[in-house]
Design an enzyme around this catalytic site. Structure first.
Site, mmCIF file in Angstrom:
data_model
loop_
_atom_site.group_PDB
_atom_site.id
_atom_site.type_symbol
_atom_site.label_atom_id
_atom_site.label_comp_id
_atom_site.label_asym_id
_atom_site.label_seq_id
_atom_site.Cartn_x
_atom_site.Cartn_y
_atom_site.Cartn_z
ATOM 1 N N TYR A 123 2.615 24.654 33.339
ATOM 2 C CA TYR A 123 3.881 24.133 33.849
ATOM 3 C C TYR A 123 4.994 25.171 33.689
ATOM 4 O O TYR A 123 5.738 25.458 34.625
ATOM 5 C CB TYR A 123 4.254 22.842 33.118
ATOM 6 C CG TYR A 123 5.625 22.317 33.479
ATOM 7 C CD1 TYR A 123 5.828 21.643 34.686
ATOM 8 C CD2 TYR A 123 6.714 22.493 32.630
ATOM 9 C CE1 TYR A 123 7.088 21.172 35.032
ATOM 10 C CE2 TYR A 123 7.972 22.021 32.962
ATOM 11 C CZ TYR A 123 8.149 21.359 34.165
ATOM 12 O OH TYR A 123 9.395 20.901 34.506
ATOM 13 N N ILE B 266 3.784 9.696 15.348
ATOM 14 C CA ILE B 266 4.541 10.821 15.884
ATOM 15 C C ILE B 266 3.598 11.992 16.110
ATOM 16 O O ILE B 266 2.856 12.387 15.194
ATOM 17 C CB ILE B 266 5.676 11.217 14.913
ATOM 18 C CG1 ILE B 266 6.648 10.045 14.748
ATOM 19 C CG2 ILE B 266 6.408 12.458 15.420
ATOM 20 C CD1 ILE B 266 7.705 10.266 13.678
ATOM 21 N N SER C 29 13.079 24.963 33.892
ATOM 22 C CA SER C 29 12.891 24.419 32.547
ATOM 23 C C SER C 29 13.167 25.496 31.512
ATOM 24 O O SER C 29 12.594 26.585 31.577
ATOM 25 C CB SER C 29 11.462 23.899 32.403
ATOM 26 O OG SER C 29 11.149 23.630 31.059
ATOM 27 N N GLY D 187 3.034 19.116 19.387
ATOM 28 C CA GLY D 187 2.650 17.748 19.670
ATOM 29 C C GLY D 187 1.416 17.668 20.547
ATOM 30 O O GLY D 187 0.655 16.709 20.484
ATOM 31 N N LEU E 157 6.840 9.716 45.943
ATOM 32 C CA LEU E 157 6.790 8.473 45.166
ATOM 33 C C LEU E 157 5.587 8.400 44.234
ATOM 34 O O LEU E 157 5.182 7.313 43.809
ATOM 35 C CB LEU E 157 6.810 7.243 46.100
ATOM 36 C CG LEU E 157 7.989 7.150 47.075
ATOM 37 C CD1 LEU E 157 7.901 5.849 47.871
ATOM 38 C CD2 LEU E 157 9.318 7.232 46.346
#
Length: 319
Positions: free
Chosen positions: A150, A206, A125, A275, A38
């Site tokens: 990651y 952005i 992924s 980004g 959680l």
């Protein structure tokens, strides 16, 4: 393997993708246990199932082997979706990313080896594992070349899946997901756009230069494809799971603004092809392998964006 009626563990089952998966497993009359710490979710979406006695929610961490071992006892299939899923956080804190994503995966596999559980379906992924791919669309035989911790954790976990299949006979399937969008998601570029526009409906910042172009997939298609593969394949396999469409970040911004019925929004850019550090600027997955086993996407990206934005408005209010 027919999933219907099986005893199933879903790690990360309170999260965005995991909770939608649990809904479908309940429909299939599975005996479902959810393990979730959680840290980035709540039990909200599973409460109806809990009240009806259809889902057992265990609050715990995949890094706790004894906890994982208890949850895997008497389980036929594990859907391993628990993860530290923030690429930017993985760059800032790679040790935590490793502990949750790699150590946690090994804990699950080791518990399965000792319990006799037959099958694991792993949420990997596509973009972050392939990195800056030279082939577009990118097929599954492309060597992993992650540019973030990651992505490296997902590639590492896949190697453990391969090893546990070879050594211990566990059926292991890795699903290399595109960017999944839809209700219950509280992260990602569209979610970011919504909250920025809620704060200022005339200006949208952005990240990057807006030219980043990626593959997206609506949540219902994601779950359909996941269960289709889980029932069709029994070995060690990797599958790209996404649509055959991609959109630029600027195009996503335009779709979001249009669906929110906003006018005269000024777009501003932070600049650069990425980004953030670790961001893969171009992602388009080759899903021909998935199509060969009889599944194709049903929801277009544009329709998926519209549905998700409508949910954001219903959930958090209009702008």
């Amino acid at each position: 393997m027919d999933i219907k009626g099986k005893s199933v563990l879903v790690t990360g089952g309170c999260g965005f993708i995991g909770s939608h998966l649990v809904d479908r497993l309940v429909e299939k009359e599975c005996n479902v246990t959810v393990l979730d710490d959680l840290s980035s979710s709540t039990t909200e979406y599973l409460e109806p199932h809990r009240r009806e006695g259809k889902v057992n929610v265990v609050v715990g961490d995949v890094c706790d082997y004894n906890m994982v071992k208890k949850c895997v006892e008497d389980v036929d299939v594990v859907f391993h979706f628990a993860a530290q899923a923030d690429v930017r956080r993985s760059v800032l804190d790679p040790r935590t990313d490793f502990n949750v994503n790699v150590h946690g995966t090994v804990n699950v596999l080791e518990a399965m080896r000792n319990s006799g559980a037959e099958k694991i379906i792993f949420a990997s992924s596509g973009g972050t594992l392939y990195g800056v791919a030279k082939r577009m669309p990118t097929p599954e035989d492309t060597p992993p070349a992650p540019i973030s911790p990651y992505g490296a954790s997902k590639a590492s976990s896949e190697m453990y899946l391969s090893a546990y299949h070879a050594c211990y006979g566990i059926s292991a399937i890795s699903l290399r997901y595109a960017n999944i969008i839809g209700p219950r998601s509280t992260h990602g570029v569209i979610y970011d756009f919504y909250w920025k526009l809620k704060r200022n409906p005339k200006r949208l910042l952005i990240l990057g230069d807006g030219s980043q172009r990626k593959s997206y997939m609506y949540i219902s298609d994601c779950i359909d494809a996941t269960l289709h593969i889980a029932e069709k394949v029994d070995c060690f396999e990797v599958f790209n799971v996404g649509s055959e469409e991609w959109l630029s970040v600027k195009e996503l911004a335009e779709l979001t603004v249009k669906e929110l019925n906003l006018k005269n929004v000024e777009f501003h850019y932070t600049g650069g092809k990425q980004g953030w550090s670790g961001d893969v600027p171009l992602v388009l997955l080759d899903v021909s392998k998935l199509k060969k086993i009889g599944w194709t996407p049903k929801v277009t990206i544009e329709e998926g964006v519209k549905r998700y934005v409508r949910w954001l408005v219903e959930r958090f209010g209009s702008i």
